[in-house]
Design an enzyme around this catalytic site. Structure first.
Site, PDB file in Angstrom:
ATOM      1  CE1 TYR A   7     -19.971  28.745 -32.622  1.00  0.00           C
ATOM      2  CE2 TYR A   7     -21.066  27.504 -30.887  1.00  0.00           C
ATOM      3  CZ  TYR A   7     -20.686  28.707 -31.446  1.00  0.00           C
ATOM      4  OH  TYR A   7     -21.020  29.882 -30.810  1.00  0.00           O
ATOM      5  CE  LYS A  40     -23.239  29.778 -34.453  1.00  0.00           C
ATOM      6  NZ  LYS A  40     -22.211  30.606 -33.816  1.00  0.00           N
TER       7      LYS A  40
END
Length: 329
Positions: free
Chosen positions: A152, A182
């Protein structure tokens, strides 16, 4: 294809996350306790009203790092339980400042049947280069080796400025379960090079800046994770469908329409608190206030956001078609 729905089975081999993914909100009572009772309704709303069947739980929007470890576990359990046979993919964010806590959360996600885990960089005592960050991520991933692992990337919040392109170079040699990232940053050069330099690896490239999604699609994004997909999922899917059929003019009109709303609320002050207020307004499901140190969105904000949603026809479920911008005037 970007919008292809994935079949759901808790016992089947885990698939990479793709398509539209709602970064879930954690509902709370007025006293700051988690309101588990509405998560079932929340699942049904995403699937039936927004057409969104993938979720990213306990991330930034979900105030994951403001929750205790036991709370994060209970929230994850509730999403997996209520989402079974309804949601396609349930990815749990398990990042924490403590390696041991992150490993505990990763193991728990595997035990309850989640479809993947994601981890942000530790952001108090920070990794200072790629190798140090990968060593941390590797230890978390090893706690749940059967689950797809996602990094992330959100440097504006973590302060960890290691470029994602650099991180991805050789990462699967160190983390076999690594499946993608992400990417929650506006640096499209970095994002584009993540895609360009890893074309043969079939990573999931999940873009996390909702108002720039169309640009990321052109760059090769395979999915998107965002807070606005909780209540603008249906509208965003129209943009994805236009892009897939190569109707780029219509896709651009849809993106501009979404940007008009985001631009409006950003000027008012837009974050997790305001996202909760908007979701409550649009879905009718009480999301409650955020947890301290965040403050509840003002009544003035909610009234202004409601007026803007109505002016853009986002509260009436009227679809945009053929690039018609009249509903977005």
């Amino acid at each position: 294809m970007f919008s292809r729905h994935l079949s759901n089975s808790m016992d089947s081999p885990k698939k990479k996350l793709q398509g539209l993914v709602a970064a879930t909100i954690t509902p709370m009572t007025e006293h700051g306790e988690i309101n588990f009772s509405v998560i079932g309704r929340y699942v049904d709303y995403l699937v039936e009203e927004q057409g969104v069947k993938n979720v990213f739980v306990n991330g930034t929007t979900g105030e994951g790092l403001s929750l205790s470890i036991s709370e994060r576990c209970r929230v994850a359990e509730e999403w997996v339980t209520k989402g079974r046979n309804k949601l396609d993919q349930i990815v749990i964010h398990v990042g924490a400042l403590s390696l041991k806590e992150s490993q505990e959360l990763a193991q728990h996600a595997a035990e309850i049947g989640a479809d993947g885990i994601a981890v942000i960089a530790p952001f108090f005592l920070k990794p200072w280069n790629k190798d140090v960050l990968i060593n941390f991520l590797k230890e978390v991933a090893a706690a749940a080796p059967a689950l797809p692992f996602y990094y992330y990337h959100i440097p504006a919040l973590t302060g960890v400025k290691i470029r994602a392109e650099e991180l991805l170079d050789g990462i699967q040699d160190k983390i076999p379960s690594f499946q993608g990232l992400k990417f929650s940053d506006t640096d499209l050069l970095d994002f584009g090079q993540c895609v360009d330099q890893n074309r043969q690896r079939q990573f999931a490239f999940l873009f996390g800046v909702d108002e720039q999604l169309l640009s990321a699609l052109v760059m090769g994004a395979t999915g998107a994770v965002g807070s606005t997909y909780n209540y603008l999922g249906k509208k965003t899917k129209q943009m994805l469908e236009a892009f897939e059929r190569k109707d780029f003019s219509s896709a651009l009109n849809h993106q501009f329409c979404i940007q008009r709303f985001i631009n409006f609320v950003v000027k008012l002050g837009f974050g997790v608190s305001q996202t909760k207020a908007i979701m409550t307004l649009v879905s009718g499901i009480p999301m409650g206030p955020p947890r301290l140190p965040l403050q509840k969105a003002s009544r003035e904000f909610t009234d202004n956001a409601e007026a803007k949603l109505k002016s853009l026809d986002f509260l009436s479920c009227t679809d945009l078609k053929d690039g018609n911008m009249e509903a977005c005037s």
